[in-house]
Design a protein around this motif. Structure first.
Motif, short mmCIF file in Angstrom:
data_model
loop_
_atom_site.label_atom_id
_atom_site.label_comp_id
_atom_site.label_asym_id
_atom_site.label_seq_id
_atom_site.Cartn_x
_atom_site.Cartn_y
_atom_site.Cartn_z
N PRO A 130 -7.39 2.65 0.35
CA PRO A 130 -7.71 2.51 1.65
C PRO A 130 -6.40 1.98 2.50
O PRO A 130 -5.89 1.17 1.94
CB PRO A 130 -9.04 1.86 1.94
CG PRO A 130 -8.95 1.13 0.48
CD PRO A 130 -8.57 1.94 -0.30
N SER A 131 -6.36 2.21 3.60
CA SER A 131 -5.07 1.98 4.52
C SER A 131 -4.84 0.23 4.55
O SER A 131 -3.58 -0.20 4.39
CB SER A 131 -5.02 2.25 5.83
OG SER A 131 -6.16 1.81 6.64
N HIS A 132 -5.90 -0.43 4.41
CA HIS A 132 -5.84 -1.97 4.48
C HIS A 132 -5.19 -2.48 3.11
O HIS A 132 -4.84 -3.53 2.91
CB HIS A 132 -7.14 -2.69 4.68
CG HIS A 132 -8.10 -2.54 3.82
ND1 HIS A 132 -8.98 -1.40 3.75
CD2 HIS A 132 -8.47 -3.44 2.75
CE1 HIS A 132 -9.97 -1.66 2.79
NE2 HIS A 132 -9.53 -2.74 1.98
N ARG A 133 -5.24 -1.60 2.13
CA ARG A 133 -4.76 -2.13 0.83
C ARG A 133 -3.49 -1.53 0.50
O ARG A 133 -2.67 -1.69 -0.38
CB ARG A 133 -5.57 -1.63 -0.34
CG ARG A 133 -6.86 -2.46 -0.36
CD ARG A 133 -7.72 -2.42 -1.61
NE ARG A 133 -7.17 -3.26 -2.49
CZ ARG A 133 -7.27 -3.68 -3.96
NH1 ARG A 133 -8.43 -2.48 -4.37
NH2 ARG A 133 -6.80 -3.97 -4.55
N TYR A 134 -2.87 -0.82 1.47
CA TYR A 134 -1.42 0.15 1.34
C TYR A 134 -0.45 -0.95 0.76
O TYR A 134 0.41 -0.70 -0.14
CB TYR A 134 -1.07 0.78 2.36
CG TYR A 134 0.07 1.69 2.19
CD1 TYR A 134 0.16 2.66 1.80
CD2 TYR A 134 1.29 1.18 3.04
CE1 TYR A 134 1.33 3.54 1.29
CE2 TYR A 134 2.46 1.82 2.70
CZ TYR A 134 2.38 3.08 2.10
OH TYR A 134 3.55 3.65 1.95
#
Length: 92
Positions: free
Chosen positions: A51-55
């Motif tokens: 997910p983008s929040h973990r990129y």
């Protein structure tokens, strides 16, 4: 160990997602994902969905940022590409 991640450009389930891949082996990919606590359920055929929040966290841990096109090229060249409907997937 080198793993690669594309930008979070893929929509799904109300979020944007990246693909985390290896060009060496699924074992290498699994070890990297395990080290970050990425759940195995995030593995889909030949990559982990991130997910983008973990990129930023995944990049800080050592994943190399590449384009989505490069992700496909890396998987195809390495022989690790598994297309949808192409038979049973690999479970890490």
């Amino acid at each position: 160990m080198t793993v690669y991640i594309d930008p979070p450009n893929w929509p799904g389930h109300g979020r944007m997602w990246s693909h985390l891949v290896s060009d060496v082996s699924y074992a290498e990919l699994q070890a990297f994902a395990d080290g970050l606590g990425v759940p195995r359920r995030a593995f889909e055929r030949d990559h982990y969905d991130i997910p983008s929040h973990r990129y930023a966290e995944v990049v800080a841990a050592g994943a190399v940022e590449v384009s989505s096109r490069e992700v496909i090229r890396l998987l195809t060249t390495s022989g690790l590409r598994r297309r949808k409907g192409g038979g049973p997937g690999v479970t890490p």
